[in-house]
Design a protein around this motif. Structure first.
Motif, PDB file in Angstrom:
ATOM      1  N   ASN A   1       0.972  -1.273   0.114  1.00 41.39           N
ATOM      2  CA  ASN A   1       0.144  -0.028   0.056  1.00 41.39           C
ATOM      3  C   ASN A   1       0.824   1.440   0.084  1.00 41.39           C
ATOM      4  O   ASN A   1       0.261   2.352  -0.616  1.00 41.39           O
ATOM      5  CB  ASN A   1      -0.954   0.101   1.187  1.00 41.39           C
ATOM      6  CG  ASN A   1      -1.890   1.170   1.268  1.00 41.39           C
ATOM      7  OD1 ASN A   1      -1.787   2.176   1.992  1.00 41.39           O
ATOM      8  ND2 ASN A   1      -2.995   1.051   0.439  1.00 41.39           N
TER       9      ASN A   1
ATOM     10  N   GLU B   1       3.644   1.906  -1.786  1.00 40.79           N
ATOM     11  CA  GLU B   1       4.215   2.270  -3.068  1.00 40.79           C
ATOM     12  C   GLU B   1       3.227   2.069  -4.182  1.00 40.79           C
ATOM     13  O   GLU B   1       2.319   1.340  -4.157  1.00 40.79           O
ATOM     14  CB  GLU B   1       5.576   1.532  -3.258  1.00 40.79           C
ATOM     15  CG  GLU B   1       5.444   0.116  -3.139  1.00 40.79           C
ATOM     16  CD  GLU B   1       5.045  -0.498  -4.546  1.00 40.79           C
ATOM     17  OE1 GLU B   1       4.989   0.060  -5.618  1.00 40.79           O
ATOM     18  OE2 GLU B   1       5.163  -1.843  -4.427  1.00 40.79           O
ATOM     19  N   CYS B   2       3.567   2.819  -5.216  1.00 40.03           N
ATOM     20  CA  CYS B   2       2.732   2.773  -6.506  1.00 40.03           C
ATOM     21  C   CYS B   2       3.575   2.438  -7.636  1.00 40.03           C
ATOM     22  O   CYS B   2       3.208   2.597  -8.826  1.00 40.03           O
ATOM     23  CB  CYS B   2       1.730   3.912  -6.801  1.00 40.03           C
ATOM     24  SG  CYS B   2       0.014   3.569  -7.331  1.00 40.03           S
TER      25      CYS B   2
ATOM     26  N   CYS C   1       1.682   0.201  -9.955  1.00 43.87           N
ATOM     27  CA  CYS C   1       0.419   0.541 -10.167  1.00 43.87           C
ATOM     28  C   CYS C   1      -0.096   0.430 -11.651  1.00 43.87           C
ATOM     29  O   CYS C   1      -1.086   0.081 -11.860  1.00 43.87           O
ATOM     30  CB  CYS C   1      -0.049   1.912  -9.459  1.00 43.87           C
ATOM     31  SG  CYS C   1      -0.294   1.706  -7.675  1.00 43.87           S
ATOM     32  N   GLN C   2       0.881   1.206 -12.562  1.00 49.36           N
ATOM     33  CA  GLN C   2       0.431   1.249 -13.843  1.00 49.36           C
ATOM     34  C   GLN C   2       0.502  -0.021 -14.278  1.00 49.36           C
ATOM     35  O   GLN C   2      -0.166  -0.108 -15.432  1.00 49.36           O
ATOM     36  CB  GLN C   2       1.542   2.197 -14.668  1.00 49.36           C
ATOM     37  CG  GLN C   2       1.267   3.624 -14.062  1.00 49.36           C
ATOM     38  CD  GLN C   2       2.273   4.593 -15.102  1.00 49.36           C
ATOM     39  OE1 GLN C   2       3.396   4.466 -15.029  1.00 49.36           O
ATOM     40  NE2 GLN C   2       1.578   5.589 -15.882  1.00 49.36           N
TER      41      GLN C   2
ATOM     42  N   HIS D   1      -2.986  -1.992 -12.117  1.00 48.09           N
ATOM     43  CA  HIS D   1      -4.076  -1.487 -11.519  1.00 48.09           C
ATOM     44  C   HIS D   1      -4.714  -0.592 -12.414  1.00 48.09           C
ATOM     45  O   HIS D   1      -5.055   0.721 -12.282  1.00 48.09           O
ATOM     46  CB  HIS D   1      -3.851  -0.602 -10.310  1.00 48.09           C
ATOM     47  CG  HIS D   1      -3.648  -1.453  -8.999  1.00 48.09           C
ATOM     48  ND1 HIS D   1      -4.009  -2.594  -8.778  1.00 48.09           N
ATOM     49  CD2 HIS D   1      -2.680  -1.248  -7.791  1.00 48.09           C
ATOM     50  CE1 HIS D   1      -3.727  -2.991  -7.484  1.00 48.09           C
ATOM     51  NE2 HIS D   1      -2.786  -2.209  -7.113  1.00 48.09           N
TER      52      HIS D   1
ATOM     53  N   THR E   1      -5.667   3.299 -11.798  1.00 41.72           N
ATOM     54  CA  THR E   1      -4.701   4.592 -12.137  1.00 41.72           C
ATOM     55  C   THR E   1      -5.726   5.423 -13.155  1.00 41.72           C
ATOM     56  O   THR E   1      -5.230   6.466 -13.743  1.00 41.72           O
ATOM     57  CB  THR E   1      -3.686   4.036 -13.029  1.00 41.72           C
ATOM     58  OG1 THR E   1      -4.271   2.919 -13.773  1.00 41.72           O
ATOM     59  CG2 THR E   1      -2.812   3.074 -12.147  1.00 41.72           C
TER      60      THR E   1
ATOM     61  N   PHE F   1       2.735   8.613  -8.893  1.00 41.94           N
ATOM     62  CA  PHE F   1       3.189   7.222  -8.512  1.00 41.94           C
ATOM     63  C   PHE F   1       4.698   7.328  -8.135  1.00 41.94           C
ATOM     64  O   PHE F   1       5.214   6.236  -7.669  1.00 41.94           O
ATOM     65  CB  PHE F   1       2.936   6.372  -9.819  1.00 41.94           C
ATOM     66  CG  PHE F   1       1.471   6.043 -10.457  1.00 41.94           C
ATOM     67  CD1 PHE F   1       0.305   6.432  -9.452  1.00 41.94           C
ATOM     68  CD2 PHE F   1       1.385   5.811 -11.687  1.00 41.94           C
ATOM     69  CE1 PHE F   1      -0.876   6.579 -10.257  1.00 41.94           C
ATOM     70  CE2 PHE F   1       0.112   5.994 -12.305  1.00 41.94           C
ATOM     71  CZ  PHE F   1      -0.918   6.034 -11.530  1.00 41.94           C
TER      72      PHE F   1
ATOM     73  N   THR G   1      -9.088  -3.263  -7.096  1.00 43.94           N
ATOM     74  CA  THR G   1      -7.747  -2.883  -6.946  1.00 43.94           C
ATOM     75  C   THR G   1      -7.609  -3.760  -5.579  1.00 43.94           C
ATOM     76  O   THR G   1      -6.209  -4.586  -5.781  1.00 43.94           O
ATOM     77  CB  THR G   1      -7.613  -1.497  -6.366  1.00 43.94           C
ATOM     78  OG1 THR G   1      -7.816  -0.848  -7.535  1.00 43.94           O
ATOM     79  CG2 THR G   1      -6.196  -1.081  -5.877  1.00 43.94           C
TER      80      THR G   1
ATOM     81  N   ASP H   1      -4.443  -6.356  -5.547  1.00 39.85           N
ATOM     82  CA  ASP H   1      -3.137  -6.450  -4.377  1.00 39.85           C
ATOM     83  C   ASP H   1      -3.289  -7.623  -3.826  1.00 39.85           C
ATOM     84  O   ASP H   1      -2.391  -8.062  -3.189  1.00 39.85           O
ATOM     85  CB  ASP H   1      -3.968  -5.105  -3.345  1.00 39.85           C
ATOM     86  CG  ASP H   1      -3.274  -3.750  -3.883  1.00 39.85           C
ATOM     87  OD1 ASP H   1      -2.265  -3.524  -5.004  1.00 39.85           O
ATOM     88  OD2 ASP H   1      -3.849  -2.798  -3.390  1.00 39.85           O
TER      89      ASP H   1
ATOM     90  N   THR I   1      10.355   5.742  -5.817  1.00 38.70           N
ATOM     91  CA  THR I   1       9.095   5.054  -6.026  1.00 38.70           C
ATOM     92  C   THR I   1       8.639   4.217  -4.743  1.00 38.70           C
ATOM     93  O   THR I   1       7.709   3.943  -4.372  1.00 38.70           O
ATOM     94  CB  THR I   1       8.559   4.069  -7.248  1.00 38.70           C
ATOM     95  OG1 THR I   1       9.612   3.067  -7.164  1.00 38.70           O
ATOM     96  CG2 THR I   1       8.664   5.090  -8.238  1.00 38.70           C
TER      97      THR I   1
END
Length: 419
Positions: A201, A203-204, A207-208, A211, A215, A223, A369, A373, A398
């Motif tokens: 949770n 860090e992102c 994410c790209q 998620h 995003t 991010f 999400t 995760d 990041t």
């Protein structure tokens, strides 16, 4: 036992190199887990629910935290109270986990009966000299901030919860979060250590690639990114990002919303938290696929939809509050390799499903999400338990907050004489 297995908890913590991940034993060992629960979930402030869990007098919600259990109750004067879920007779649990509505709290064993203010009201066969006044339920330290119910099970609750309260109360105030209802809630069990859930949770970086739903509403620069060797196109995008952020922050501040970032995360923090008001991409309204509000009935008396995302981290929770809805998640560790994640979607108490909002639009981003995760935490936990695992280096661009969490974790153990 191998040499690694013989190392103490403190030795394992000290073995972590600065800027690198934790040793795998800190995620997998049962003795480490038991200490973690005692220190981080029994001696620190933790989020255990929201006021909408107990909306009416007589509503109770029972939450188990390791071997401990608490009852959250709304009394007849509409105050929220919390108690240890232990009968003062012979210790039986008064209520099982979950929610219910009661007139009084009655022990199922010998029917000792407690009022919602915790006082013992009725017993049988105890004799005329029995003093009920010293047999009330054991209260729990409690702070309500916005809608968030924080508790500390230790008698000596950390005093710096006041920092969180003073920071978040004015930020939450315009949303009137106590006048909300739960539109949807979810429980999932992630087969991974609680620290990996929090690291994920924090860090992102991922994410790209993982998620797409989330995003859609984030600006990619939020991010984190490596500033070295950026292309001309990326430099232009970065300047546009800075301009948009500055304009939104200035606009929010002019309308009386507190939006500056506040961090209380490092080794001198006890009650760790961070808050930020993030700009939302696209239409700029809410964390939805369309980036427009999921509920047309905004919180409180708000008229602006474009208030971004008021984000709050603690060491066992994450919160996103938009103009129209809030998504609040918190974790409870179940075992070294199992973590319960509870998520609640809140809307205005008077919002009507099918008229003001529909559940699909409200929940689809974070349902997706959370599922994504869950998978990421599980494959990481499995990998950290592989004999070949060697902790890797964090990205300073990041994953700085993951490294920060690791430092805080070590500092808190040290404060309790462990590391």
């Amino acid at each position: 036992m191998s040499e690694a297995q013989l190392k103490t908890h403190g030795e394992l913590v000290r073995r972590r190199a600065p800027g690198y991940g934790m040793p795998g034993e800190l995620f997998g060992r049962a003795d480490v887990f038991e200490t973690d629960v005692d220190v981080f979930f029994h001696k620190h402030w933790i989020l255990v629910g929201v006021t909408a869990d107990v909306p009416e007098p007589g509503d109770v919600s029972t939450v188990d935290i390791g071997k401990a259990s608490i009852i959250i109750a709304r009394d007849d004067d509409e105050n929220i109270r919390t108690y240890r879920n232990v009968c003062r007779h012979r210790g039986a649990r008064l209520k099982g986990a979950g929610k219910s509505t009661v007139g009084m709290l009655v022990c199922p064993y010998h029917q000792w009966t407690y009022d919602l203010d915790g006082s013992l009201r009725h017993t049988t066969h105890m004799g005329k000299d029995f003093d009920v006044t010293c047999r009330s339920l054991i209260p729990v330290n409690t702070k309500i901030v916005g809608t968030h119910i924080f508790v500390c099970l230790d008698k000596n609750a950390p005093e710096d919860i006041s920092r969180l309260e003073q920071t978040m109360a004015p930020r939450f105030a315009p949303y009137d979060l106590q006048h909300t209802k739960i539109a949807f809630e979810q429980e999932i069990i992630e087969n991974g250590n609680w620290k990996l859930v929090i690291e994920n949770n924090r860090e992102c970086y991922h994410c790209q690639g993982t998620h797409p739903e989330l995003t859609a509403s984030f600006l990619p620069e939020d991010f984190g990114f490596c500033p070295e060797n950026l292309s001309e196109e990326s430099l232009v995008a970065l300047e546009e990002y800075k301009s948009r952020n500055a304009a939104c922050q200035a606009s929010w501040e002019r309308d009386g919303f507190v939006s500056e970032t506040v961090e209380w995360l490092d080794e001198d923090a006890v009650t760790q938290f961070r808050t930020q008001q993030l700009v939302i991409a696209g239409a700029g309204e809410s964390q939805t696929i369309s980036t427009r509000v999921a509920s047309t009935r905004l919180f409180g008396n708000l008229t602006r939809r474009d208030l971004g995302d008021t984000h709050l981290w603690t060491h066992n929770s994450w919160t996103h509050v938009m103009s129209d809805h809030a998504v609040i998640s918190y974790i409870i560790p179940l075992a070294a390799d199992r973590t319960l994640v509870r998520t609640k979607w809140l809307v205005h108490a008077d919002a009507v499903e099918g008229v003001d909002y529909n559940v699909k639009d409200l929940t689809e981003v974070w349902l997706a999400t959370n599922t994504q995760d869950k998978h990421l935490v599980e494959i990481t936990h499995e990998g950290t338990q592989d004999p070949a695992y060697v902790p890797g280096v964090f990205s300073p661009f990041t994953e700085a907050y993951v490294d920060q969490f690791s430092r805080w974790y070590a500092a808190r153990l040290s404060a309790h004489g462990i590391a």
